[in-house]
Write a protein that holds these residues in place. Sequence first.
Motif, PDB file in Angstrom:
ATOM      1  N   UNK A  57       3.638   4.113  -1.081  1.00 40.12           N
ATOM      2  CA  UNK A  57       2.779   3.739  -2.191  1.00 40.12           C
ATOM      3  C   UNK A  57       3.212   2.401  -2.770  1.00 40.12           C
ATOM      4  N   UNK A  58       2.244   1.602  -3.211  1.00 34.14           N
ATOM      5  CA  UNK A  58       2.530   0.341  -3.863  1.00 34.14           C
ATOM      6  C   UNK A  58       3.163   0.639  -5.216  1.00 34.14           C
ATOM      7  N   UNK A  59       4.277  -0.011  -5.521  1.00 37.34           N
ATOM      8  CA  UNK A  59       4.972   0.212  -6.787  1.00 37.34           C
ATOM      9  C   UNK A  59       4.109  -0.127  -7.997  1.00 37.34           C
ATOM     10  N   UNK A  60       3.314  -1.184  -7.892  1.00 40.47           N
ATOM     11  CA  UNK A  60       2.529  -1.644  -9.034  1.00 40.47           C
ATOM     12  C   UNK A  60       1.282  -0.797  -9.274  1.00 40.47           C
ATOM     13  N   UNK A  61       0.601  -0.412  -8.210  1.00 40.80           N
ATOM     14  CA  UNK A  61      -0.685   0.270  -8.366  1.00 40.80           C
ATOM     15  C   UNK A  61      -0.621   1.767  -8.102  1.00 40.80           C
ATOM     16  N   UNK A  62       0.379   2.217  -7.336  1.00 40.72           N
ATOM     17  CA  UNK A  62       0.455   3.618  -6.950  1.00 40.72           C
ATOM     18  C   UNK A  62      -0.483   3.968  -5.809  1.00 40.72           C
ATOM     19  N   UNK A  63      -1.191   2.979  -5.284  1.00 38.71           N
ATOM     20  CA  UNK A  63      -2.128   3.190  -4.177  1.00 38.71           C
ATOM     21  C   UNK A  63      -1.376   3.219  -2.842  1.00 38.71           C
ATOM     22  N   UNK A  95      -0.009 -11.744  -9.214  1.00 38.87           N
ATOM     23  CA  UNK A  95      -1.117 -11.371 -10.094  1.00 38.87           C
ATOM     24  C   UNK A  95      -2.042 -10.363  -9.440  1.00 38.87           C
ATOM     25  N   UNK A  96      -1.789 -10.000  -8.177  1.00 32.94           N
ATOM     26  CA  UNK A  96      -2.610  -8.999  -7.522  1.00 32.94           C
ATOM     27  C   UNK A  96      -3.665  -9.571  -6.603  1.00 32.94           C
ATOM     28  N   UNK A 114      10.673 -14.547   6.344  1.00 35.34           N
ATOM     29  CA  UNK A 114      11.832 -15.088   5.654  1.00 35.34           C
ATOM     30  C   UNK A 114      12.022 -14.307   4.364  1.00 35.34           C
ATOM     31  N   UNK A 115      13.266 -14.192   3.887  1.00 36.34           N
ATOM     32  CA  UNK A 115      13.493 -13.508   2.622  1.00 36.34           C
ATOM     33  C   UNK A 115      12.722 -14.190   1.492  1.00 36.34           C
ATOM     34  N   UNK A 116      12.401 -13.396   0.500  1.00 35.26           N
ATOM     35  CA  UNK A 116      11.648 -13.908  -0.640  1.00 35.26           C
ATOM     36  C   UNK A 116      10.181 -13.595  -0.461  1.00 35.26           C
ATOM     37  N   UNK A 117       9.397 -13.812  -1.494  1.00 36.82           N
ATOM     38  CA  UNK A 117       7.971 -13.559  -1.406  1.00 36.82           C
ATOM     39  C   UNK A 117       7.514 -12.745  -2.585  1.00 36.82           C
ATOM     40  N   UNK A 118       6.213 -12.564  -2.666  1.00 35.69           N
ATOM     41  CA  UNK A 118       5.667 -11.924  -3.845  1.00 35.69           C
ATOM     42  C   UNK A 118       4.997 -10.600  -3.547  1.00 35.69           C
ATOM     43  N   UNK A 119       5.145 -10.063  -2.344  1.00 38.36           N
ATOM     44  CA  UNK A 119       4.542  -8.776  -2.040  1.00 38.36           C
ATOM     45  C   UNK A 119       5.208  -7.667  -2.815  1.00 38.36           C
ATOM     46  N   UNK A 120       4.447  -6.698  -3.258  1.00 36.20           N
ATOM     47  CA  UNK A 120       5.012  -5.569  -3.990  1.00 36.20           C
ATOM     48  C   UNK A 120       5.608  -4.576  -2.994  1.00 36.20           C
ATOM     49  N   UNK A 121       6.804  -4.090  -3.223  1.00 31.13           N
ATOM     50  CA  UNK A 121       7.402  -3.133  -2.315  1.00 31.13           C
ATOM     51  C   UNK A 121       6.728  -1.775  -2.426  1.00 31.13           C
TER      52      UNK A 121
END
Length: 133
Positions: free
Chosen positions: A31-37, A107-108, A121-128
């Motif tokens: 599940x996406x941490x931010x949305x729960x989806x 921001x989604x 590469x390490x780093x990035x903005x994807x939600x775990x």
Amino acid sequence: MQSDVDPRSLIGRKVFDRDGVRIGTVDEVYLDDATGEPGWAAVRTGLFSRDALVPLQPSRADGEGLHVPYERTLIRNAPDIGAGRHLSPEQELRLYRHYGLAIPSAEGGSGESAGSSGSGEPGGSGEPGEPNG
């Protein structure tokens, strides 16, 4: 994938590649941490093989199973993340790049377009994601 799908209902379903060939079974749903989806599915591709993570978007579930729009080889060559653990942002970034998906911004919305190199590469903005299974 439909957002009203219960992630637990995906576990144990057959998974089919883009050609309709059965490639395995869903072991876990992340599940996406931010949305729960539901965001990713861990697919067991063989008796003694590791689970491969596949994105649930733009996959579709129906009465037959889960249909993913990727070739079997691409799925089997997905980065080994070690199913059953929380996905770090770096791991999820590697997966987005491997599948050639747009990387979501903080921001989604969709961020940079990912290549299909498979070596993120390490780093990035994807939600775990968190496994649900």
